[in-house]
Design a protein around this motif. Sequence first.
Motif, PDB file in Angstrom:
ATOM      1  N   THR A  73       0.808  -1.090  -0.029  1.00 44.59           N
ATOM      2  CA  THR A  73      -0.058  -0.053   0.099  1.00 44.59           C
ATOM      3  C   THR A  73       0.833   1.242  -0.161  1.00 44.59           C
ATOM      4  N   GLN A  74       0.381   2.305  -0.546  1.00 43.94           N
ATOM      5  CA  GLN A  74       0.961   3.608  -0.491  1.00 43.94           C
ATOM      6  C   GLN A  74       0.773   4.340   0.732  1.00 43.94           C
ATOM      7  N   GLU A  75      -0.184   3.810   1.795  1.00 42.14           N
ATOM      8  CA  GLU A  75      -0.384   4.299   2.830  1.00 42.14           C
ATOM      9  C   GLU A  75       0.634   4.096   4.049  1.00 42.14           C
ATOM     10  N   HIS A  76       0.815   5.177   5.070  1.00 45.20           N
ATOM     11  CA  HIS A  76       1.764   5.249   6.045  1.00 45.20           C
ATOM     12  C   HIS A  76       1.319   4.025   6.879  1.00 45.20           C
ATOM     13  N   PRO A  77       2.359   3.660   7.686  1.00 50.30           N
ATOM     14  CA  PRO A  77       2.144   2.540   8.632  1.00 50.30           C
ATOM     15  C   PRO A  77       1.387   3.606   9.706  1.00 50.30           C
ATOM     16  N   GLY A  78       0.511   2.857  10.555  1.00 48.16           N
ATOM     17  CA  GLY A  78      -0.462   3.295  11.353  1.00 48.16           C
ATOM     18  C   GLY A  78      -1.733   3.747  10.798  1.00 48.16           C
ATOM     19  N   THR A  79      -1.989   3.678   9.546  1.00 53.74           N
ATOM     20  CA  THR A  79      -3.233   3.878   8.800  1.00 53.74           C
ATOM     21  C   THR A  79      -4.038   2.812   8.607  1.00 53.74           C
ATOM     22  N   ILE A  80      -5.254   2.897   8.932  1.00 54.41           N
ATOM     23  CA  ILE A  80      -6.336   1.962   8.802  1.00 54.41           C
ATOM     24  C   ILE A  80      -6.929   2.141   7.615  1.00 54.41           C
ATOM     25  N   VAL A  81      -7.089   0.697   6.763  1.00 52.85           N
ATOM     26  CA  VAL A  81      -7.440   0.783   5.546  1.00 52.85           C
ATOM     27  C   VAL A  81      -8.567  -0.432   5.542  1.00 52.85           C
ATOM     28  N   VAL A  82     -10.024   0.144   5.482  1.00 53.71           N
ATOM     29  CA  VAL A  82     -11.181  -0.930   5.293  1.00 53.71           C
ATOM     30  C   VAL A  82     -11.481  -1.200   3.817  1.00 53.71           C
ATOM     31  N   ASP A  83     -11.491  -2.450   3.563  1.00 47.66           N
ATOM     32  CA  ASP A  83     -11.714  -2.841   2.067  1.00 47.66           C
ATOM     33  C   ASP A  83     -13.253  -3.900   2.268  1.00 47.66           C
ATOM     34  N   PRO A  84     -14.450  -2.914   2.074  1.00 47.40           N
ATOM     35  CA  PRO A  84     -15.744  -3.538   2.387  1.00 47.40           C
ATOM     36  C   PRO A  84     -15.808  -4.757   1.400  1.00 47.40           C
ATOM     37  N   ASN A  85     -15.228  -4.800   0.042  1.00 52.44           N
ATOM     38  CA  ASN A  85     -15.361  -5.686  -0.767  1.00 52.44           C
ATOM     39  C   ASN A  85     -14.883  -7.144  -0.245  1.00 52.44           C
ATOM     40  N   GLN A  86     -13.684  -7.026   0.451  1.00 57.83           N
ATOM     41  CA  GLN A  86     -13.110  -8.278   0.853  1.00 57.83           C
ATOM     42  C   GLN A  86     -13.586  -8.614   2.329  1.00 57.83           C
ATOM     43  N   ARG A  87     -14.132  -7.509   2.863  1.00 58.90           N
ATOM     44  CA  ARG A  87     -14.746  -7.688   4.208  1.00 58.90           C
ATOM     45  C   ARG A  87     -13.388  -8.025   5.350  1.00 58.90           C
ATOM     46  N   TYR A  88     -12.435  -6.795   4.934  1.00 59.79           N
ATOM     47  CA  TYR A  88     -11.215  -6.637   5.678  1.00 59.79           C
ATOM     48  C   TYR A  88     -10.963  -5.319   6.132  1.00 59.79           C
ATOM     49  N   ALA A  89     -10.317  -5.200   7.574  1.00 60.61           N
ATOM     50  CA  ALA A  89      -9.776  -4.077   7.703  1.00 60.61           C
ATOM     51  C   ALA A  89      -8.207  -4.356   8.098  1.00 60.61           C
ATOM     52  N   TYR A  90      -7.455  -3.352   7.635  1.00 62.30           N
ATOM     53  CA  TYR A  90      -6.007  -3.492   7.695  1.00 62.30           C
ATOM     54  C   TYR A  90      -5.622  -2.289   8.694  1.00 62.30           C
ATOM     55  N   LEU A  91      -4.571  -2.710   9.525  1.00 64.16           N
ATOM     56  CA  LEU A  91      -3.729  -1.721  10.274  1.00 64.16           C
ATOM     57  C   LEU A  91      -2.499  -1.772   9.506  1.00 64.16           C
ATOM     58  N   VAL A  92      -1.660  -0.801   8.801  1.00 64.45           N
ATOM     59  CA  VAL A  92      -0.726  -1.070   8.227  1.00 64.45           C
ATOM     60  C   VAL A  92       0.299  -0.809   9.099  1.00 64.45           C
ATOM     61  N   LEU A  93       1.448  -1.870   8.843  1.00 57.08           N
ATOM     62  CA  LEU A  93       2.723  -1.811   9.804  1.00 57.08           C
ATOM     63  C   LEU A  93       3.758  -1.586   8.683  1.00 57.08           C
ATOM     64  N   PRO A  94       5.034  -1.260   9.254  1.00 62.23           N
ATOM     65  CA  PRO A  94       6.120  -1.143   8.258  1.00 62.23           C
ATOM     66  C   PRO A  94       6.475  -2.325   7.444  1.00 62.23           C
ATOM     67  N   ARG A  95       7.192  -1.950   6.559  1.00 60.84           N
ATOM     68  CA  ARG A  95       7.978  -2.995   5.752  1.00 60.84           C
ATOM     69  C   ARG A  95       6.948  -4.051   5.042  1.00 60.84           C
ATOM     70  N   GLY A  96       5.931  -3.535   4.554  1.00 63.06           N
ATOM     71  CA  GLY A  96       5.025  -4.093   3.602  1.00 63.06           C
ATOM     72  C   GLY A  96       4.174  -5.137   4.375  1.00 63.06           C
ATOM     73  N   ARG A  97       3.821  -4.720   5.558  1.00 62.19           N
ATOM     74  CA  ARG A  97       2.997  -5.684   6.497  1.00 62.19           C
ATOM     75  C   ARG A  97       1.824  -5.251   6.972  1.00 62.19           C
ATOM     76  N   ALA A  98       0.619  -5.522   7.266  1.00 54.53           N
ATOM     77  CA  ALA A  98      -0.293  -5.244   8.019  1.00 54.53           C
ATOM     78  C   ALA A  98      -1.140  -6.416   9.025  1.00 54.53           C
ATOM     79  N   LEU A  99      -1.681  -5.701  10.025  1.00 62.46           N
ATOM     80  CA  LEU A  99      -2.578  -6.486  10.601  1.00 62.46           C
ATOM     81  C   LEU A  99      -3.860  -6.733   9.880  1.00 62.46           C
ATOM     82  N   ARG A 100      -4.683  -7.879   9.852  1.00 58.24           N
ATOM     83  CA  ARG A 100      -5.486  -7.778   8.994  1.00 58.24           C
ATOM     84  C   ARG A 100      -6.945  -8.387   9.927  1.00 58.24           C
ATOM     85  N   TYR A 101      -7.766  -7.626  10.161  1.00 61.22           N
ATOM     86  CA  TYR A 101      -9.153  -8.055  10.816  1.00 61.22           C
ATOM     87  C   TYR A 101     -10.173  -8.296   9.993  1.00 61.22           C
ATOM     88  N   GLY A 102     -11.004  -9.415  10.300  1.00 64.94           N
ATOM     89  CA  GLY A 102     -12.294  -9.489   9.381  1.00 64.94           C
ATOM     90  C   GLY A 102     -13.385  -8.653  10.071  1.00 64.94           C
TER      91      GLY A 102
END
Length: 224
Positions: A73-102
């Motif tokens: 993602t282009q978003e900075h670490p610490g940003t929350i990205v919600v993808d309603p289509n996939q039913r996920y919310a991501y908390l962006v982490l450094p180095r191309g990682r994220a915590l993914r929540y259903g």
Amino acid sequence: MRITRRTLVLGAPLLGVAGCTTVRPDIAALGPYISPQYAAMYAAIDTEPFPVPAVDLSRVDPVFLRQEVAYATQEHPGTIVVDPNQRYAYLVLPRGRALRYGVGVGREEGFNFQGEAIIARKAEWPRWTPTPNMIRREPERYGPYAGGLEGGADNPLGARALYLYRDGRDTLYRLHGTNEPWTIGTTVSSGCVRLLNQDIIDLYRRVPVNTKVVVRPTSSAATS
């Protein structure tokens, strides 16, 4: 979909940061395919003002359980990205990682906020008041709560709420918990994003006020 041990151990590295403790004796009741790591992550919480029951993991598709994933993602670490289509919310982490929540999302495309916002307020065991539109659409269901409902185990916002504002104004859109964990991964809400109570508690303590939230557009195919 058969739930396998391999599927359910993916979230094991998150246990340390989530502050989970040892597996409780009642976890054995969750079934033979539930890993101890996930069982502990979604065990009952008895340190809250109101009870947070253990999640019946047999009723939640394992793809919607909290886990760390690769995420470009282009978003900075610490940003929350919600993808309603996939039913996920991501908390962006450094180095191309994220915590993914259903998540569970709104039933109809017109109900859903999209775009950028910030978390302007956070609340534990929040009070819930249906919006005027909700009362107008379903007066028998929501009319009795027009004056609001105090936080508690029966409150539809669950254990925590993150309030989204744009340009200083409340969007009336929240990320919140739920007392209906089996609805995660589905289109059920009136527009807000619901997470398992254990997950919204985890996300709540990771993000401060003024956190940026990006909600992607909802496609009509995803809400059908």
